[in-house]
Design an enzyme around this catalytic site. Structure first.
Site, short mmCIF file in Angstrom:
data_model
loop_
_atom_site.label_atom_id
_atom_site.label_comp_id
_atom_site.label_asym_id
_atom_site.label_seq_id
_atom_site.Cartn_x
_atom_site.Cartn_y
_atom_site.Cartn_z
N LYS A 47 0.86 -1.18 0.00
CA LYS A 47 0.00 0.00 0.00
C LYS A 47 0.90 1.24 0.00
CE LYS A 47 -3.64 2.54 0.51
NZ LYS A 47 -4.63 2.61 -0.58
N CYS A 131 -2.05 8.61 -7.89
CA CYS A 131 -3.31 8.42 -7.19
C CYS A 131 -4.23 9.57 -7.60
CB CYS A 131 -3.09 8.43 -5.68
SG CYS A 131 -4.64 8.50 -4.77
#
Ligand SMILES: Cc1cc2nc3c(=O)[nH]c(=O)nc-3n(C[C@H](O)[C@H](O)[C@H](O)COP(=O)(O)OP(=O)(O)OC[C@H]3O[C@@H](n4cnc5c(N)ncnc54)[C@H](O)[C@@H]3O)c2cc1C
Ligand SMILES: Cc1cc2nc3c(=O)[nH]c(=O)nc-3n(C[C@H](O)[C@H](O)[C@H](O)COP(=O)(O)O)c2cc1C
Ligand code: FES
Lengths: 307, 278
Positions: A47, A131
């Site tokens: 992550k 992102c």
């Protein structure tokens, strides 16, 4: 799976097979990485982790679309200091390369997190400059060649480990950004992160995600991702590429290899096909290589460009 | 290949949000309300499975299924924070979003079974007890709460027990036995050989029942809670050991509980992915 047909080398990372876990998927604990490794993945990407802890957005953070998911989880992560212990543990149990995904709000932050990740045992870092749903980081950096260059330069001068840059498809010309990253020193590229998207509930007549906008993943984006890999390979044939976006079976993986990727990352398919998807892809690719008479998956990388 | 394509189409269907009006709301206790909604997919759920409930504009939270059938689904909600308090203010006709059912369900056994529920953890056990009632030789139910008016489903529980009634425990002694729900365990098990214990409730309770069941070599299944975001086994928020509570759980068998016993009742991932105390 472990056979000579499948081994690849990406920017110095030796992968037993050309599949990896994509960032943000089962991405926190050493135990979950181990489980994914046992399911057949050739590398693990964590992550995305930053300097300080973030709780992420409130639910709904993941919403189903017709052939994919839209997510805006908001980069929840414990911050690199807290995460160091988990990384050390992960490194101690994993056999496959551990790639730590890094994000920050400045080039100094990216460099700081990358250094700490490398100290904790990361075999490489992947810069999340793509992102699509957190302000002042991710794609806000990856969409701007100047900011992207600063971040990649800062990280490259701070760590010895391979630096992989994960590109956003939410740009006019992905090749321009890919070139900027490579010029700044990127050792490899991951192509692509999610595609900006939105879902509305027609009964309540409002957006479903708490963050309103999110990123689309899964089968819906595969053709976009394959095109992006094709474009990048054409412009930067020497730069190794992780293809990412909608890979859910061996045919998908092969499309990426033929477009120019040396390996693929798998995310969304883990929910819909189970983690066994890694083993299935590796079996399918092996059978294909044998059937077509190739000695290695490396021989088919970018092959579609000759046609 | 065929199987996996079918699975993926099925999961896509389960995971698509259905927005529907509340059919009815019932008050179970001062802090718990039961909601009934119409939903074909959730009406086929099995005991132990959960759904993701979207409270529009507020949050989306996991809730165990209390009852399912005939096109309807029920769940009970305890008001503990923002989302659950909002939910308590909604009434018949208000819109909610549903996806699911998700996760594993309790294994239906025969013979003599013991069910131990704490708080709203009693909900999936009542659902299970209704399925088992006619098929088992003995069904005993222990239910625990802090105080009398937080004991849930008492009349319904009495109806499914083969004993005269369910054994109620309260911490303040305002009803039934004054003790924790785990306390009557020893006596019950000494008197009767149970071949399965099912439990759901606060994790410290689950842990102590697990320790007991392990010592006495009785099979057990427990439903666990962790932070649920995606609900489909993708985001990793709900890990315990190598398992995803949303997908490999929430119901864990004895064997799997043993594998994760170092984390059971001890640690979980918080909203920022760091390890925190349960
Ligand atoms: C599988 C499962 C089944 C559940 N079944 C029931 C049930 O039948 N009835 C019931 O009343 N409650 C149930 N819960 C707990 C319920 O989901 C939480 O009480 C609820 O999410 C609290 O939300 P809130 O905004 O009101 O409280 P908050 O103030 O946001 O949180 C209070 C606490 O609730 C928990 N919580 C909050 N959000 C989540 C989340 N997304 N996932 C998991 N836990 C969360 C956390 O521990 C938090 O500290 C279940 C939880 C799980 C994981
Ligand atoms: C729930 C979820 C969380 C994600 N989190 C991250 C993240 O933290 N960092 C990142 O670089 N990419 C993240 N991604 C993007 C994936 O790594 C991947 O690039 C994208 O999902 C496309 O691949 P897929 O179609 O195989 O999922 C996330 C994706 C999903 C679905
Ligand atoms: S809640 Fe996302 S994996 Fe379980």
């Amino acid at each position: 799976m472990n056979n000579n047909l499948l081994t690849v080398n990406i920017a110095g990372l030796k992968l037993q097979n050309p599949t990896a876990l994509a960032s943000g998927i089962l991405g926190y604990t050493g135990d979950s990485f181990k489980f994914v490794e046992e399911s057949g993945a050739g590398a693990i990407v964590t992550k995305s982790v930053g300097v300080s802890p973030r709780v992420g957005y409130s639910n709904p953070t993941v919403v189903q679309a017709k052939s994919g998911l839209i997510n805006a989880v908001g980069l929840p992560n414990p911050g690199i200091n807290e995460y160091t212990e988990e990384l050390k543990y992960a490194k101690s149990v994993l056999k496959v390369p551990l790639i730590v995904s890094v994000f920050g709000y400045t080039s100094e932050e990216y460099a700081l997190v990358a250094v700490k990740a490398a100290e904790a045992g990361a075999d490489a870092v992947e810069l999340n400059v793509s992102c699509p749903h957190v302000k002042y980081t991710g794609s806000e950096i990856g969409q701007n060649p100047k900011l992207l260059t600063d971040v990649v330069c800062a990280v490259k001068s701070a760590v010895q480990k391979p630096v992989i840059v994960k590109l956003s498809p939410n740009v006019t010309d992905i090749v321009e950004l890919g070139k900027a990253a490579v010029k700044a020193g990127a050792d490899a590229l991951t192509v692509i992160n999610t595609v900006r998207a939105l879902a509305i509930d027609v009964e309540t007549q409002e957006p479903i995600l708490s963050n309103v906008r999110g990123g689309l993943s899964g089968p819906a984006i595969k053709p976009i991702a394959v095109r992006c890999v094709y474009d990048i390979f054409e412009a930067l044939p020497k730069t190794p590429i992780f293809g990412c976006g909608g890979v859910s079976d061996w045919r998908d993986a092969l499309e990426f290899f033929l477009a120019g990727a040396s390996a693929v990352q798998v995310g969304t398919a883990i929910a819909f096909e189970e983690p066994a998807v890694f083993e299935a892809i590796n079996k399918g690719v092996t059978a294909y290589l044998k059937r077509k008479g190739y000695g290695s998956v490396k021989e088919i990388v970018g092959l579609s460009h000759q046609a | 290949m065929e199987v996996s394509k079918k699975l993926s189409a099925y999961l896509t269907k389960l995971n698509t949000i259905r927005t529907t009006a509340i059919k009815s709301v019932k008050s179970e206790s001062p802090t718990v309300k039961t909601f009934t909604l119409e939903d074909d997919i959730c009406s086929k759920a099995n005991p132990g499975q959960f759904l993701m409930l979207r409270i529009p504009g507020i949050d989306e939270i996991p809730l165990s299924i209390l009852n399912a059938g005939e096109g309807q689904v029920q769940f009970s909600v305890k008001a503990v924070g923002d989302a659950t308090r909002h939910l308590h203010n909604l009434t018949t006709g208000d819109l909610l979003g549903l996806r699911g059912p998700f996760g594993t369900s309790f294994t239906e056994t025969r013979g003599r079974v013991l069910l131990i529920g704490g708080g709203t953890g009693t909900a999936p056990l009542l659902f299970l007890a209704k399925r088992l009632a006619a098929k088992v030789d003995r069904l005993s139910f222990v239910i625990g709460a802090k105080t009398k008016n937080e004991l849930l489903y008492l009349t319904e529980l009495d109806a499914v027990c083969t004993d005269e009634s369910a054994i109620a425990t309260t911490e303040d002694g305002s009803y039934g036995l004054q003790c924790l729900a785990t306390e009557p365990l020893e006596k019950l098990v000494d008197k009767q050989k149970f071949n399965m214990i099912y439990t759901c409730g606060p994790e410290k309770m689950v842990k102590s029942i697990f320790n007991f069941a392990e010592k006495r070599k009785i099979a057990m299944e427990a439903s666990l809670e962790r932070l649920i975001r995606c609900g489909i086994g993708l985001c990793g928020s709900c890990m315990i050991g190598k398992y995803r509570v949303c997908r490999d759980g929430p119901v864990f068998t004895m064997a799997r509980l043993s594998e994760v016993k170092d984390e059971l009742g001890m640690s979980k991932l918080g909203f920022d992915g760091s390890r925190i105390e349960v």
